[in-house]
Design an enzyme around this catalytic site. Structure first.
Site, short mmCIF file in Angstrom:
data_model
loop_
_atom_site.label_atom_id
_atom_site.label_comp_id
_atom_site.label_asym_id
_atom_site.label_seq_id
_atom_site.Cartn_x
_atom_site.Cartn_y
_atom_site.Cartn_z
N GLY A 2 0.77 -1.24 0.00
CA GLY A 2 0.00 0.00 0.00
C GLY A 2 0.80 1.28 0.00
N ASN A 40 1.41 3.06 -2.61
CA ASN A 40 0.65 3.97 -3.49
C ASN A 40 -0.54 4.54 -2.73
OD1 ASN A 40 1.59 4.12 -6.45
ND2 ASN A 40 1.88 1.98 -5.92
N LEU A 50 -4.33 -7.02 -7.21
CA LEU A 50 -3.86 -8.06 -8.13
C LEU A 50 -4.97 -8.91 -8.73
CD1 LEU A 50 -0.54 -9.13 -6.40
CD2 LEU A 50 -0.91 -7.58 -8.34
N LYS A 51 -6.23 -8.56 -8.44
CA LYS A 51 -7.32 -9.33 -9.06
C LYS A 51 -7.76 -8.62 -10.34
CE LYS A 51 -10.99 -11.01 -6.93
NZ LYS A 51 -11.05 -12.18 -7.75
N ASN A 81 -5.99 2.79 -12.66
CA ASN A 81 -4.97 1.83 -12.25
C ASN A 81 -3.59 2.46 -12.39
OD1 ASN A 81 -3.97 -0.81 -11.47
ND2 ASN A 81 -3.32 -1.09 -13.59
N HIS A 106 0.31 1.36 -13.10
CA HIS A 106 1.09 0.22 -13.57
C HIS A 106 2.57 0.62 -13.60
CE1 HIS A 106 1.95 -3.54 -15.61
NE2 HIS A 106 2.73 -2.85 -16.44
N ASP A 157 -4.59 -3.87 -18.44
CA ASP A 157 -3.66 -2.75 -18.74
C ASP A 157 -3.86 -2.16 -20.14
OD1 ASP A 157 -1.04 -4.61 -17.08
OD2 ASP A 157 -2.54 -3.24 -16.26
N GLU A 184 5.51 6.28 -9.56
CA GLU A 184 4.12 5.81 -9.42
C GLU A 184 3.38 6.70 -8.42
OE1 GLU A 184 3.46 1.60 -8.62
OE2 GLU A 184 5.52 1.29 -9.28
#
Ligand code: GRF
Length: 205
Positions: A12, A14, A90-91, A107, A109, A150, A179
Site C-alpha cells: 500500500g 501507493n 492483483l485481481k 490503475n 502500472h 492494462d 508511481e
C-alpha cells in the site's frame, strides 16, 4: 468533494501517497474505503491508522469472480463512490465491475504501457523483464481500466532511465517514486474533473 475507494492487495505505498496527498489538501477528494482481497495486506493497516474504513473480502467466500465483484460493487454503490483506484490490486475486474464504474476506475502500472504489461506483468515480473530486455527507459503509467488487462486509456506517464548498473530492484525503487507522483496527480485531476477524453484518448487539462 469526490468519494474515493482504493483497492489493494499488498503493502500500500501507493495508497499511502494518496492518503498523504489528501491530508495535505492536494486532492479534492476523500478516501471513503480501502478494500483488499488479502487479509494481511499492510495497506489495510495504513488505512486503519488514518481511521479510514476498510474491508477484506476472501475469494473463498464467493462461488466465482462475478459474485465476488458484485459484493464489492454493492459496497461501493452504497457509499456513492465516485472513483475507484486500483493501487497494487492483483485481481482482474469482471465486466460487471467495469460497467458499473465505466471510466471511473484508475490503475497504476509500473511500466510505460504498452510495454511490459498485460497478463502476469505485475510487481517484480515487470522490472525483471525490463532488465532482461535491456531497455534504456522504463517508467510508470496511470490509465482507466477497461475489460482487458492494462489496455484502458492512458492518463499520465513518467519516464525512468535504466542504466547498465541498474538491477530489477533499483529500477523498482525508482519507478515506485514515479508511481506515487503520477497516481496522486491523476486522482487529483479526476477529482477536479480535469481529465478530458478525446478520440478515445485521455488528457489532463
Ligand atoms: C508496485 O509494484 C506497484 O507498481 C504496483 O503494485 C506494487 C505494490 O504497490 N501497482 P504498493 O506499494 O502496494 O502500492
Amino acid at each position: 468533494m469526490k468519494k474515493i475507494a482504493v483497492l489493494i492487495s499488498g503493502g500500500g505505498t501507493n495508497l499511502q501517497s494518496l492518503i498523504d496527498a489528501v491530508n495535505a489538501g492536494k486532492v479534492n477528494g476523500k478516501i471513503d474505503i480501502v478494500i483488499s482481497n488479502r487479509k494481511n495486506a499492510y495497506g489495510l493497516t495504513r488505512a486503519q491508522n488514518e481511521h479510514i474504513d476498510t474491508a477484506y473480502f476472501s475469494v473463498k467466500d464467493f462461488p466465482n469472480a462475478e459474485e465476488y465483484d458484485r459484493r464489492i460493487i454493492a459496497e461501493l454503490q452504497k457509499r456513492n463512490i465516485d472513483v475507484v483506484v486500483l493501487a497494487g490490486y492483483l485481481k482482474i475486474l469482471t465486466g460487471d465491475f467495469i460497467s458499473a464504474f465505466e471510466k471511473r476506475i484508475i490503475n497504476i502500472h509500473p511500466s510505460l504501457i504498452p510495454s511490459f504489461c498485460g497478463k502476469d506483468f505485475h510487481g517484480m515480473n515487470v522490472h525483471n523483464a525490463v532488465i532482461k530486455k535491456g531497455v534504456k527507459f522504463t517508467g510508470a503509467t496511470t490509465h482507466f481500466v477497461d475489460e482487458n488487462i492494462d489496455t484502458g486509456m492512458i492518463i499520465l506517464q513518467a519516464v525512468v532511465p535504466v542504466t547498465a548498473d541498474d538491477t530489477a530492484e533499483t529500477v523498482a525503487e525508482k519507478v515506485l517514486v514515479q508511481e506515487h507522483d503520477i497516481l496522486v496527480k491523476t486522482v487529483a485531476a479526476f477529482c477536479d474533473d480535469k481529465i478530458r477524453i478525446q478520440n478515445n484518448r485521455a488528457f489532463i487539462e
